[in-house]
Design a protein around this motif. Structure first.
Motif, PDB file in Angstrom:
ATOM      1  N   GLU A  76       0.547  -1.172  -0.196  1.00  0.00           N
ATOM      2  CA  GLU A  76       0.089   0.515  -0.046  1.00  0.00           C
ATOM      3  C   GLU A  76       1.270   0.882  -0.433  1.00  0.00           C
ATOM      4  O   GLU A  76       0.436   2.333  -0.204  1.00  0.00           O
ATOM      5  CB  GLU A  76      -0.918   0.269   1.038  1.00  0.00           C
ATOM      6  N   ILE A  77       2.179   1.061  -0.236  1.00  0.00           N
ATOM      7  CA  ILE A  77       2.873   2.078  -0.193  1.00  0.00           C
ATOM      8  C   ILE A  77       3.336   2.438  -2.033  1.00  0.00           C
ATOM      9  O   ILE A  77       3.600   1.820  -2.315  1.00  0.00           O
ATOM     10  CB  ILE A  77       4.456   2.192   0.110  1.00  0.00           C
ATOM     11  N   ILE A  78       3.063   3.623  -1.973  1.00  0.00           N
ATOM     12  CA  ILE A  78       3.300   3.784  -3.831  1.00  0.00           C
ATOM     13  C   ILE A  78       4.475   3.482  -4.905  1.00  0.00           C
ATOM     14  O   ILE A  78       5.721   4.049  -3.455  1.00  0.00           O
ATOM     15  CB  ILE A  78       2.942   5.793  -3.859  1.00  0.00           C
ATOM     16  N   ARG A  79       3.967   2.337  -5.478  1.00  0.00           N
ATOM     17  CA  ARG A  79       5.266   2.118  -5.853  1.00  0.00           C
ATOM     18  C   ARG A  79       5.105   2.465  -7.458  1.00  0.00           C
ATOM     19  O   ARG A  79       3.705   2.486  -8.165  1.00  0.00           O
ATOM     20  CB  ARG A  79       5.500   0.364  -5.972  1.00  0.00           C
ATOM     21  N   VAL A  80       5.794   2.882  -8.316  1.00  0.00           N
ATOM     22  CA  VAL A  80       5.663   2.968  -9.340  1.00  0.00           C
ATOM     23  C   VAL A  80       6.575   1.960 -10.433  1.00  0.00           C
ATOM     24  O   VAL A  80       7.815   1.790 -10.336  1.00  0.00           O
ATOM     25  CB  VAL A  80       7.238   4.347 -10.062  1.00  0.00           C
ATOM     26  N   SER A  81       6.081   1.339 -10.693  1.00  0.00           N
ATOM     27  CA  SER A  81       6.356  -0.233 -11.333  1.00  0.00           C
ATOM     28  C   SER A  81       5.422   0.085 -12.662  1.00  0.00           C
ATOM     29  O   SER A  81       5.101  -1.131 -13.450  1.00  0.00           O
ATOM     30  CB  SER A  81       5.205  -0.878 -10.316  1.00  0.00           C
ATOM     31  N   MET A  82       5.540   0.629 -13.416  1.00  0.00           N
ATOM     32  CA  MET A  82       4.991   0.662 -14.724  1.00  0.00           C
ATOM     33  C   MET A  82       6.463  -0.162 -15.869  1.00  0.00           C
ATOM     34  O   MET A  82       6.198  -0.272 -16.884  1.00  0.00           O
ATOM     35  CB  MET A  82       5.384   2.297 -14.530  1.00  0.00           C
ATOM     36  N   VAL A  83       7.697   0.348 -15.318  1.00  0.00           N
ATOM     37  CA  VAL A  83       8.735  -0.578 -15.647  1.00  0.00           C
ATOM     38  C   VAL A  83       8.642  -1.603 -15.746  1.00  0.00           C
ATOM     39  O   VAL A  83       8.702  -2.520 -16.037  1.00  0.00           O
ATOM     40  CB  VAL A  83       9.865   0.361 -15.391  1.00  0.00           C
ATOM     41  N   LEU A  84       8.241  -2.036 -13.923  1.00  0.00           N
ATOM     42  CA  LEU A  84       8.481  -3.533 -13.189  1.00  0.00           C
ATOM     43  C   LEU A  84       7.669  -3.910 -14.287  1.00  0.00           C
ATOM     44  O   LEU A  84       7.584  -5.576 -14.749  1.00  0.00           O
ATOM     45  CB  LEU A  84       8.623  -3.127 -12.085  1.00  0.00           C
ATOM     46  N   ASN A  85       6.040  -3.663 -14.507  1.00  0.00           N
ATOM     47  CA  ASN A  85       5.099  -4.126 -14.722  1.00  0.00           C
ATOM     48  C   ASN A  85       5.266  -4.581 -16.121  1.00  0.00           C
ATOM     49  O   ASN A  85       4.562  -5.843 -17.174  1.00  0.00           O
ATOM     50  CB  ASN A  85       3.753  -3.621 -14.840  1.00  0.00           C
ATOM     51  N   HIS A  86       6.433  -4.417 -17.262  1.00  0.00           N
ATOM     52  CA  HIS A  86       6.264  -5.198 -19.144  1.00  0.00           C
ATOM     53  C   HIS A  86       8.020  -5.422 -18.629  1.00  0.00           C
ATOM     54  O   HIS A  86       8.372  -5.979 -19.764  1.00  0.00           O
ATOM     55  CB  HIS A  86       6.816  -3.320 -19.782  1.00  0.00           C
ATOM     56  N   LEU A  87       8.630  -6.289 -18.075  1.00  0.00           N
ATOM     57  CA  LEU A  87       9.809  -6.592 -17.847  1.00  0.00           C
ATOM     58  C   LEU A  87       8.972  -8.432 -17.439  1.00  0.00           C
ATOM     59  O   LEU A  87       8.276  -9.096 -16.907  1.00  0.00           O
ATOM     60  CB  LEU A  87      10.520  -6.449 -16.456  1.00  0.00           C
ATOM     61  N   ARG A  88       9.909  -8.862 -18.641  1.00  0.00           N
ATOM     62  CA  ARG A  88      10.575 -10.202 -17.900  1.00  0.00           C
ATOM     63  C   ARG A  88       9.917 -11.084 -16.716  1.00  0.00           C
ATOM     64  O   ARG A  88      11.180 -10.178 -16.024  1.00  0.00           O
ATOM     65  CB  ARG A  88      10.799 -10.825 -19.665  1.00  0.00           C
ATOM     66  N   PRO A  89      10.370 -12.306 -15.994  1.00  0.00           N
ATOM     67  CA  PRO A  89      10.208 -12.567 -14.928  1.00  0.00           C
ATOM     68  C   PRO A  89      11.723 -12.278 -14.488  1.00  0.00           C
ATOM     69  O   PRO A  89      11.900 -12.083 -13.211  1.00  0.00           O
ATOM     70  CB  PRO A  89       9.692 -13.797 -14.866  1.00  0.00           C
TER      71      PRO A  89
END
Length: 186
Positions: A76-89
């Motif tokens: 619930e802490i704000i994370r900027v995951s726009m890049v992470l969400n588009h990476l392979r595992p």
């Protein structure tokens, strides 16, 4: 019959610490409410609650810092995951490890310096300049405690990620998304 293993005991201990700190944060928030209501009631009676503004500020700091670790673990802490969400595992895991390592370094620095500030306030017997001379080491001590607990939570997640587990904050966000709950999505 043998008891739970050390990993289970440590997990329970850490989760208990995170929950206890969150409970203290909730109690601190409730205390702010009580102080504010007392101010209103006393003002209507032509009186004042000495030190109410200072006390509310100290409780606000306590609410914030004590809630950090539990909030982090729940995603619930704000994370900027726009890049992470588009990476392979594989690359995503490497970025999570890098991010957690950097976060641990930052929180170690914050914990160290806030602890030094609290220690200095205690050594010089620093008191608030308001209507009530609160000893300032007490509210200042909450900052390194909360920051230190967040550091432990980050290291906890880093260790899990290094072992190949999905971080709890990622799991929590995925569970909320699967349930159609986007209210807490950063």
């Amino acid at each position: 019959m043998p008891g739970p293993g050390p990993a289970v005991t440590l997990r329970r201990l850490l989760d208990g610490l995170y929950a206890a700190a969150a409970g203290l944060a909730a109690l601190s928030l409730l205390s702010i409410f009580v102080v504010m209501i007392a101010q209103i009631v006393l003002r209507e009676m032509g009186r004042q609650l000495p030190g109410a503004d200072d006390l509310s500020a100290y409780l606000c700091v306590a609410t914030t810092f004590l809630a950090l670790a539990a909030t982090f673990r729940r995603g619930e802490i704000i994370r900027v995951s726009m890049v992470l969400n588009h990476l392979r595992p594989g690359p995503r895991r490497a970025m999570e490890i890098l991010t957690l390592t950097l976060a641990a370094c930052v929180m170690a620095y914050v914990t160290w310096w806030t602890a030094q500030e609290a220690l200095f306030a205690w050594e010089i017997e620093e008191v608030a300049q308001g209507t009530v001379a609160f000893p300032l080491w007490v509210p200042k001590l909450v900052m390194p405690l909360g920051a230190g607990l967040l550091l432990v939570a980050i290291l906890d997640e880093l260790a899990a990620t290094l072992r190949g587990a999905t971080p709890s904050y990622v799991r929590a966000a995925a569970e909320r998304a699967a349930a159609g709950d986007y209210t807490k999505e950063p």
